[in-house]
Design an enzyme around this catalytic site. Structure first.
Site, PDB file in Angstrom:
ATOM      1  N   CYS A  64       0.834  -1.205   0.000  1.00  0.00           N
ATOM      2  CA  CYS A  64       0.000   0.000   0.000  1.00  0.00           C
ATOM      3  C   CYS A  64       0.877   1.267   0.000  1.00  0.00           C
ATOM      4  O   CYS A  64       1.526   1.554  -0.990  1.00  0.00           O
ATOM      5  CB  CYS A  64      -0.981  -0.041   1.161  1.00  0.00           C
ATOM      6  SG  CYS A  64      -2.391   1.084   0.936  1.00  0.00           S
TER       7      CYS A  64
ATOM      8  N   HIS B  72      -3.802  -5.253  -0.181  1.00  0.00           N
ATOM      9  CA  HIS B  72      -3.402  -5.851   1.098  1.00  0.00           C
ATOM     10  C   HIS B  72      -3.462  -7.381   1.039  1.00  0.00           C
ATOM     11  O   HIS B  72      -4.512  -7.979   1.256  1.00  0.00           O
ATOM     12  CB  HIS B  72      -4.302  -5.337   2.228  1.00  0.00           C
ATOM     13  CG  HIS B  72      -4.077  -3.908   2.553  1.00  0.00           C
ATOM     14  ND1 HIS B  72      -3.128  -3.489   3.464  1.00  0.00           N
ATOM     15  CD2 HIS B  72      -4.642  -2.787   2.063  1.00  0.00           C
ATOM     16  CE1 HIS B  72      -3.126  -2.172   3.533  1.00  0.00           C
ATOM     17  NE2 HIS B  72      -4.036  -1.723   2.695  1.00  0.00           N
TER      18      HIS B  72
ATOM     19  N   GLU C 125      -2.394  -9.273   3.203  1.00  0.00           N
ATOM     20  CA  GLU C 125      -2.575  -9.740   4.578  1.00  0.00           C
ATOM     21  C   GLU C 125      -3.996  -9.515   5.077  1.00  0.00           C
ATOM     22  O   GLU C 125      -4.267  -9.674   6.276  1.00  0.00           O
ATOM     23  CB  GLU C 125      -1.595  -9.007   5.507  1.00  0.00           C
ATOM     24  CG  GLU C 125      -2.030  -7.634   5.994  1.00  0.00           C
ATOM     25  CD  GLU C 125      -2.071  -6.550   4.948  1.00  0.00           C
ATOM     26  OE1 GLU C 125      -2.595  -5.457   5.233  1.00  0.00           O
ATOM     27  OE2 GLU C 125      -1.575  -6.773   3.822  1.00  0.00           O
TER      28      GLU C 125
END
Length: 205
Positions: free
Chosen positions: A97, A182, A184
């Protein structure tokens, strides 16, 4: 520099017995990043966003991850300088990001504010290597300017399927890449969690 307001105050170490040292430059790190690295056997050292490349190298990291965070990436001047030094030294790196944007700026590329930010957990991104489309979680208002990557050593690696904006960059010669989304995400799609495996495969032995 909003990232400077939310970063950790001093280095913190997280380990579950792993020996591969990964330094995370904390620009507002999501704990999903920490969990993803620990689950893959890394020992994570989380450092302030203002830490210099020389200070980071003292930890002898196998690789460095530049985290997500808030605000305009161009205001992260200290972090950009740090990442530039790490790039020049050939340190394996991954950006997520805001970290993706900082990688681009450190290499001499440009970023810009999107007219409409990308938000939500169902943003489609195309892997330009395989042309496979992944569903990703996103929350950002800035993006890397595609044409500015020319001459930096980086090329776009992912594009947003909706507006064709750059969603990832990868260096042509060094083990360095970043993604705007993202991997994650928690909760969220796990389509791109394999990128953590790619990163750890490319770190120093």
């Amino acid at each position: 520099d909003l990232a400077g307001e939310v970063t950790v105050g001093e280095p913190l170490t997280y380990s579950q017995g792993g020996k591969t040292v990964i330094v995370v430059i904390d620009c507002g790190m999501k704990y999903g990043i920490l969990r993803s690295l620990l689950a893959r056997g890394a020992c994570v050292i989380r450092v302030p966003s203002s830490m210099s490349s020389e200070e980071i190298q003292k930890f002898e990291p196998a690789g460095v991850l530049v985290s997500n965070g808030p605000g305009d990436p161009k205001r992260c001047t200290k972090t950009i300088q740090t990442v530039r030094g790490l790039l020049e030294g050939g340190t394996p790196m991954m950006g997520i990001c805001l970290g993706n944007q900082i990688l681009a700026l450190a290499a001499g590329a440009d970023t810009y504010k999107l007219p409409f930010g990308h938000r939500g957990s169902n943003q489609p991104c195309i892997d330009l290597g395989t042309m496979r489309c992944y569903i990703t979680s996103q929350n950002h208002g800035y993006a890397v300017r595609a044409e500015s990557l020319e001459g930096t050593g980086f090329q776009p690696s992912f594009l947003n399927a909706n507006d064709r904006t750059v969603e990832g960059i990868r260096h042509g010669e060094k083990p360095v890449f970043g993604v705007q989304f993202h991997p994650e995400a928690s909760p969220g799609p796990e389509d791109t969690a394999f990128l953590f495996d790619d990163f750890l495969r490319g770190v120093k032995p």
